[in-house]
Design a protein around this motif. Structure first.
Motif, PDB file in Angstrom:
ATOM      1  N   SER A 104       0.825  -1.215   0.000  1.00 12.31           N
ATOM      2  CA  SER A 104       0.000   0.000   0.000  1.00 12.31           C
ATOM      3  C   SER A 104       0.857   1.263   0.000  1.00 12.31           C
ATOM      4  N   GLN A 105       2.027   1.179   0.639  1.00 14.57           N
ATOM      5  CA  GLN A 105       2.923   2.333   0.688  1.00 14.57           C
ATOM      6  C   GLN A 105       3.935   2.340  -0.456  1.00 14.57           C
ATOM      7  N   LYS A 106       3.840   1.316  -1.313  1.00 14.44           N
ATOM      8  CA  LYS A 106       4.722   1.197  -2.475  1.00 14.44           C
ATOM      9  C   LYS A 106       6.197   1.200  -2.081  1.00 14.44           C
ATOM     10  N   VAL A 107       6.479   0.434  -1.016  1.00 13.08           N
ATOM     11  CA  VAL A 107       7.860   0.243  -0.589  1.00 13.08           C
ATOM     12  C   VAL A 107       8.205  -1.235  -0.712  1.00 13.08           C
ATOM     13  N   HIS A 108       9.493  -1.544  -0.647  1.00 11.76           N
ATOM     14  CA  HIS A 108       9.916  -2.929  -0.835  1.00 11.76           C
ATOM     15  C   HIS A 108       9.435  -3.805   0.321  1.00 11.76           C
ATOM     16  N   TRP A 109       9.445  -5.123   0.069  1.00 15.42           N
ATOM     17  CA  TRP A 109       8.856  -6.079   0.993  1.00 15.42           C
ATOM     18  C   TRP A 109       9.770  -6.496   2.143  1.00 15.42           C
ATOM     19  N   THR A 110      10.887  -5.867   2.324  1.00 18.48           N
ATOM     20  CA  THR A 110      11.909  -6.380   3.242  1.00 18.48           C
ATOM     21  C   THR A 110      11.349  -6.742   4.603  1.00 18.48           C
ATOM     22  N   THR A 111      10.551  -5.857   5.216  1.00 15.07           N
ATOM     23  CA  THR A 111      10.081  -6.129   6.576  1.00 15.07           C
ATOM     24  C   THR A 111       9.072  -7.262   6.629  1.00 15.07           C
ATOM     25  N   SER A 112       8.472  -7.606   5.502  1.00 15.33           N
ATOM     26  CA  SER A 112       7.507  -8.708   5.502  1.00 15.33           C
ATOM     27  C   SER A 112       8.147 -10.043   5.175  1.00 15.33           C
TER      28      SER A 112
END
Length: 213
Positions: A104-112
């Motif tokens: 949703s924030q159009k950031v990379h998935w690293t934290t997920s």
């Protein structure tokens, strides 16, 4: 030694949207693999619990892991399988709610995708045990109930294609791992659940989940 890939791995690559799902899916029109990274420190082996970070909702994503056997850079698809040293079975644990936030924030998935205990793996599987990485049948269960099943012949990008693609950008080194992608129907898991996965007729892994303390 490749048998100690868990200790010696330098890079772990995951691949998103890499199964040919029966229904039409916009991501299936990708022209090249969608690669993400996990940290080698995410590895755990059987007997260790998967720890659910506070506030995270996890799903299990079973995958075959390819263990690189020798250094390769800019290899062709035709030669790529020569660089496989062996395999493993793995769960690519994903924080689903965090993934939605990332998207949703159009950031990379690293934290997920990368956090402690997010990459449970089997012991090393010798290369000769799997003559053809494009002909492996995978399965996963949650608390004994079937959850996932799929064959690596259904991958959008084969193991050879993935090795070749990644090696155009990064030099792959012995003990690096490529998680080739997960079959459909990944399931939500909670503390106390037991997940089991593996190769039909071959290596299996089993892990219990617990909440972070």
């Amino acid at each position: 030694m490749l048998s100690d890939f868990v200790k010696n791995c330098g890079k772990v690559y995951g691949v998103a949207y890499n199964y040919k799902y029966p229904a039409a899916h916009p991501f299936m029109q990708l022209k090249e693999p969608a690669i993400f990274l996990k940290a080698p420190s995410d590895f755990i082996t059987e007997g260790q619990p998967i720890v659910i970070p506070k506030g995270y909702t996890l799903i299990e994503e079973l995958t075959l892991g390819v263990v690189i056997g020798k250094t390769c850079k800019k290899v062709t698809v035709e030669n790529a399988l020569d660089y496989i040293g062996g395999y493993c079975v793995a769960f690519d644990m994903t924080a689903l709610n965090e993934w939605y936030r990332n998207v949703s924030q159009k950031v990379h998935w690293t934290t997920s995708k990368t956090f402690d205990t997010s990459c449970p793996v089997s012991s090393f599987i010798p290369k000769e045990t799997i003559p053809d990485p494009n002909n492996v049948e995978l399965f996963a269960t949650i608390n004994g109930k079937p959850q996932q099943s799929g064959k690596t012949s259904e991958l959008a990008f084969s193991a050879a294609q993935l090795i070749s693609f990644i090696s155009q950008h990064h030099t792959l080194e012995p003990n690096d791992v490529i998680l080739v992608g997960t079959p459909p129907m990944a399931g939500t898991v909670r503390a106390g659940d037991v997940i089991k996965g593996g190769i039909k007729g071959g290596v299996t892994i089993e892990f219990r989940l617990k909440d972070d303390e």
